[in-house]
Scaffold this motif. Structure first.
Motif, PDB file in Angstrom:
ATOM      1  N   GLU A   1       0.857  -1.307   0.053  1.00 55.05           N
ATOM      2  CA  GLU A   1      -0.103   0.066   0.032  1.00 55.05           C
ATOM      3  C   GLU A   1       0.750   1.180  -0.007  1.00 55.05           C
ATOM      4  OE1 GLU A   1      -3.197   2.176   2.863  1.00 55.05           O
ATOM      5  OE2 GLU A   1      -2.424   0.159   3.411  1.00 55.05           O
ATOM      6  N   TYR A   2       1.744   1.471   0.980  1.00 63.50           N
ATOM      7  CA  TYR A   2       2.554   2.686   1.198  1.00 63.50           C
ATOM      8  C   TYR A   2       3.252   2.823   0.191  1.00 63.50           C
ATOM      9  CZ  TYR A   2       5.652   5.896   3.278  1.00 63.50           C
ATOM     10  OH  TYR A   2       6.581   7.062   3.461  1.00 63.50           O
ATOM     11  N   THR A   3       4.161   1.732  -0.390  1.00 61.39           N
ATOM     12  CA  THR A   3       5.130   1.575  -1.451  1.00 61.39           C
ATOM     13  C   THR A   3       4.720   1.933  -2.642  1.00 61.39           C
ATOM     14  OG1 THR A   3       6.205  -0.047  -0.087  1.00 61.39           O
ATOM     15  CG2 THR A   3       7.163   0.254  -2.274  1.00 61.39           C
ATOM     16  N   LEU A   4       3.411   1.570  -2.855  1.00 60.80           N
ATOM     17  CA  LEU A   4       2.807   1.978  -4.101  1.00 60.80           C
ATOM     18  C   LEU A   4       2.441   3.355  -4.203  1.00 60.80           C
ATOM     19  CD1 LEU A   4       1.267   0.988  -6.983  1.00 60.80           C
ATOM     20  CD2 LEU A   4      -0.581   0.723  -5.570  1.00 60.80           C
ATOM     21  N   PHE A   5       1.962   3.758  -3.254  1.00 55.32           N
ATOM     22  CA  PHE A   5       1.688   5.293  -2.949  1.00 55.32           C
ATOM     23  C   PHE A   5       2.982   6.085  -3.129  1.00 55.32           C
ATOM     24  CE2 PHE A   5       1.550   9.196  -0.579  1.00 55.32           C
ATOM     25  CZ  PHE A   5       0.516   9.929  -0.948  1.00 55.32           C
ATOM     26  N   MET A   6       4.165   5.798  -2.581  1.00 58.32           N
ATOM     27  CA  MET A   6       5.337   6.282  -2.705  1.00 58.32           C
ATOM     28  C   MET A   6       5.863   6.360  -4.417  1.00 58.32           C
ATOM     29  SD  MET A   6       6.422   7.851  -0.123  1.00 58.32           S
ATOM     30  CE  MET A   6       8.013   8.036  -0.305  1.00 58.32           C
ATOM     31  N   LEU A   7       5.469   5.114  -4.992  1.00 59.31           N
ATOM     32  CA  LEU A   7       6.042   5.029  -6.302  1.00 59.31           C
ATOM     33  C   LEU A   7       5.159   5.899  -7.401  1.00 59.31           C
ATOM     34  CD1 LEU A   7       7.095   1.953  -8.443  1.00 59.31           C
ATOM     35  CD2 LEU A   7       4.865   3.143  -9.072  1.00 59.31           C
ATOM     36  N   LEU A   8       3.842   5.978  -7.065  1.00 62.94           N
ATOM     37  CA  LEU A   8       2.974   6.698  -7.998  1.00 62.94           C
ATOM     38  C   LEU A   8       3.384   8.254  -7.729  1.00 62.94           C
ATOM     39  CD1 LEU A   8      -0.397   5.047  -7.554  1.00 62.94           C
ATOM     40  CD2 LEU A   8       1.350   4.936  -9.554  1.00 62.94           C
ATOM     41  N   THR A   9       3.679   8.726  -6.556  1.00 65.10           N
ATOM     42  CA  THR A   9       4.270   9.951  -6.293  1.00 65.10           C
ATOM     43  C   THR A   9       5.496  10.190  -7.018  1.00 65.10           C
ATOM     44  OG1 THR A   9       3.201   9.911  -4.067  1.00 65.10           O
ATOM     45  CG2 THR A   9       4.900  11.657  -4.390  1.00 65.10           C
ATOM     46  N   ALA A  10       6.397   9.361  -6.925  1.00 64.98           N
ATOM     47  CA  ALA A  10       7.602   9.627  -7.696  1.00 64.98           C
ATOM     48  C   ALA A  10       7.218   9.708  -9.206  1.00 64.98           C
ATOM     49  CB  ALA A  10       8.529   8.459  -7.335  1.00 64.98           C
ATOM     50  N   VAL A  11       6.377   8.977  -9.878  1.00 63.03           N
ATOM     51  CA  VAL A  11       6.062   9.128 -11.097  1.00 63.03           C
ATOM     52  C   VAL A  11       5.559  10.277 -11.375  1.00 63.03           C
ATOM     53  CG1 VAL A  11       4.646   8.027 -12.932  1.00 63.03           C
ATOM     54  CG2 VAL A  11       6.208   6.678 -11.562  1.00 63.03           C
ATOM     55  N   ALA A  12       4.438  10.646 -10.689  1.00 62.52           N
ATOM     56  CA  ALA A  12       3.800  12.265 -10.669  1.00 62.52           C
ATOM     57  C   ALA A  12       5.078  13.361 -10.903  1.00 62.52           C
ATOM     58  CB  ALA A  12       2.995  12.439  -9.736  1.00 62.52           C
TER      59      ALA A  12
END
Length: 144
Positions: free
Chosen positions: A109-120
């Motif tokens: 959950e948290y790692t996916l959120f961080m990944l999507l934040t980095a992509v953004a």
């Protein structure tokens, strides 16, 4: 309207939002990188359990710290963000996915959120509240 509303809208609001995203993402990466570096024996042991060599543990620890600093100060943030996204994608695949979605079960959950934040951030750029205000991946040049 009020001064607070004007600051949060338009281009200034975009720049402030990008700064906040960069601070959050960079700060988390610095803390994780430094935490790994301060306990390299345990970091190396853990990386070994998921099939990585000692040099990968060192590379990830140093890279997390350096890309975190790059993100916070706003230097080559697009490059830092894609490196972060790669580290996070590998973490999801190698560590978190088998535990399911929820972070309370060591899920992704948290790692996916961080990944999507980095992509953004990689797609949006660093904004004007950055040391490197104009940084192009084509030329590799950074205008201060």
């Amino acid at each position: 309207m009020s001064i607070g509303f004007e600051l949060m809208s338009g281009e200034k609001g975009r720049d402030l939002a990008l700064l906040l995203l960069r601070l959050a993402l960079g700060g988390v990466f610095i803390f994780h990188g430094v935490h790994k570096l301060m306990g390299m024996e345990g970091t190396i042991a853990f990386f070994g359990t998921i099939g990585f060599a000692v040099w990968v543990a060192w590379l990830v620890a140093i890279t997390e710290t350096v890309t975190g600093v790059m993100m916070i100060v706003g230097v080559f943030t697009n490059i830092a963000a894609w490196i972060m996204a790669t580290i996070l994608a590998v973490a999801i695949i190698k560590v978190h996915f088998v535990h399911g979605f929820w972070v309370m079960n060591s899920g992704y959950e948290y790692t996916l959120f961080m990944l999507l934040t980095a992509v953004a951030v990689a797609h949006l750029g660093h904004g004007n509240f950055a040391i490197c205000r104009k940084c192009t991946s084509e030329s590799g040049k950074c205008s201060m």
